[in-house]
Design a protein around this motif. Sequence first.
Motif, PDB file in Angstrom:
ATOM      1  N   HIS A  96     -13.903 -17.386  27.887  1.00  0.00           N
ATOM      2  CA  HIS A  96     -14.169 -16.748  26.597  1.00  0.00           C
ATOM      3  C   HIS A  96     -13.378 -15.459  26.430  1.00  0.00           C
ATOM      4  O   HIS A  96     -13.069 -15.046  25.336  1.00  0.00           O
ATOM      5  CB  HIS A  96     -15.659 -16.456  26.431  1.00  0.00           C
ATOM      6  CG  HIS A  96     -16.425 -17.690  26.069  1.00  0.00           C
ATOM      7  ND1 HIS A  96     -17.492 -18.140  26.782  1.00  0.00           N
ATOM      8  CD2 HIS A  96     -16.241 -18.588  25.085  1.00  0.00           C
ATOM      9  CE1 HIS A  96     -17.945 -19.268  26.260  1.00  0.00           C
ATOM     10  NE2 HIS A  96     -17.201 -19.559  25.220  1.00  0.00           N
TER      11      HIS A  96
ATOM     12  N   ASN B  43     -17.015 -19.924  32.555  1.00  0.00           N
ATOM     13  CA  ASN B  43     -17.151 -19.921  31.083  1.00  0.00           C
ATOM     14  C   ASN B  43     -16.922 -18.540  30.510  1.00  0.00           C
ATOM     15  O   ASN B  43     -16.244 -18.373  29.504  1.00  0.00           O
ATOM     16  CB  ASN B  43     -18.551 -20.389  30.667  1.00  0.00           C
ATOM     17  CG  ASN B  43     -18.699 -21.870  30.870  1.00  0.00           C
ATOM     18  OD1 ASN B  43     -17.714 -22.606  30.801  1.00  0.00           O
ATOM     19  ND2 ASN B  43     -19.912 -22.324  31.142  1.00  0.00           N
TER      20      ASN B  43
ATOM     21  N   GLU C 264     -19.930 -21.593  37.720  1.00  0.00           N
ATOM     22  CA  GLU C 264     -19.782 -22.219  36.390  1.00  0.00           C
ATOM     23  C   GLU C 264     -19.970 -21.175  35.283  1.00  0.00           C
ATOM     24  O   GLU C 264     -19.198 -21.117  34.320  1.00  0.00           O
ATOM     25  CB  GLU C 264     -20.845 -23.328  36.258  1.00  0.00           C
ATOM     26  CG  GLU C 264     -20.370 -24.656  35.760  1.00  0.00           C
ATOM     27  CD  GLU C 264     -18.882 -24.889  35.899  1.00  0.00           C
ATOM     28  OE1 GLU C 264     -18.210 -24.911  34.854  1.00  0.00           O
ATOM     29  OE2 GLU C 264     -18.360 -25.021  37.021  1.00  0.00           O
TER      30      GLU C 264
END
Length: 314
Positions: A312, A308, A304
């Motif tokens: 980004h 992320n 996870e």
Amino acid sequence: MKRILITGGAGFLGSHLSERLLNEGNEVLCVDNFYTGSRKNLHHLLDDKNFELLRHDVTHPLFVEVDQIYNLACPASPIHYQFDPVQTTKTSVLGAINMLGLAKRLKIPILQASTSEVYGDPEVHPQPESYRGNVNPIGTRACYDEGKRCAETLFFDYYRQHGLEIKVMRIFNTYGPNMNPEDGRVVSNFIMQALKGEDITIYGDGTQTRSFCYVSDLINGMIRLMNSEKGFTGPVNIGNPKEFTMLELAEKIIQITGSKSKLIFQKLPEDDPLQRQPIIELAKNKLGWEPEIELQEGLRTTIEYFRNLKSHHN
Ligand code: NAD
Ligand code: UDP
Ligand code: UDP
């Protein structure tokens, strides 16, 4: 409230330790030269009035006033510690001398982040703390392994010669959020490759083993060791005794990410240990510590985090 120095505080383990110690109501002074660590790992702590970050290289003397020292400064992944091997040995050896000198002047406890690499390519399996190891002193991993072994020697000589309160922790492979995605370690490589749909690079035939500890478990062990009974020096193994082959690790990561990545086989690096698994009876008995997070659960959280991070960057 204690004032606690963490060297290597901007790295993977140091950033988690900083957060935990701040949450427990301490003041934290992080010292780091940003060689492999980054300010980004600490961004959520920078505004905390009890947190301070100092750019400094531990191979140079450091004069500060603190109550405890966690000595974590040292690149930890093979590509990073082999990039400038002389600097790696200096960091372990001169860094230990300076931090021990500081602890001696202040008469305070000091914890050393040592490593399972002191066992080298172990001929005794699983590894108890009494095993003296099988390290090639002239190989490409030696700058790290022998640097850490010499640091342990220095810790025990300061203990015997100057009565210092030392705590030596032998850390086994640890993973979790804040790992550097570019540090070439197996967990970060496989996850990034799986998320990008790239081939998963198995070095050798993938039957070599490691035992992976989730970072929160590791930090619990580290804090327990620092605060253990006076006179308990270790060395103590801290790691998760569940052992996996690299093939099993790759399969788990493919399954959790649902990736279509294929396995490819590449050359095994020089002196790559075939197996590694800690015996943790000493940590259980002396620290009341054992790991709680299963690999499957820890990998989910770590995947996870990398998902992320990747979104980004895109
Ligand atoms: P990391 O590379 O993320 O962190 C190390 C930190 O030390 C970085 O922030 C780096 O910039 C800093 N540093 C390096 N040289 C320095 C110097 N000369 N002066 C000041 N700062 C310096 O690695 P990590 O995984 O967080 O490892 C932390 C410690 O734990 C290391 O000592 C490592 O050897 C040990 N360890 C880690 C593992 C693991 O699986 N992560 C296993 C065994 C031991
Ligand atoms: N040192 C340091 N901070 C201190 C005290 C010592 O960085 O607060 C360094 C010191 O510069 C020395 C090293 O730690 O290089 C070892 O100190 P020690 O007192 O053991 O040895 P000595 O100074 O006698 O060589
Ligand atoms: N490894 C691998 N593929 C990679 C990176 C590493 O198969 O992309 C293997 C590596 O050869 C070693 C194991 O995974 O056998 C663990 O490597 P890592 O560098 O993470 O840790 P260490 O060797 O220091 O335990």
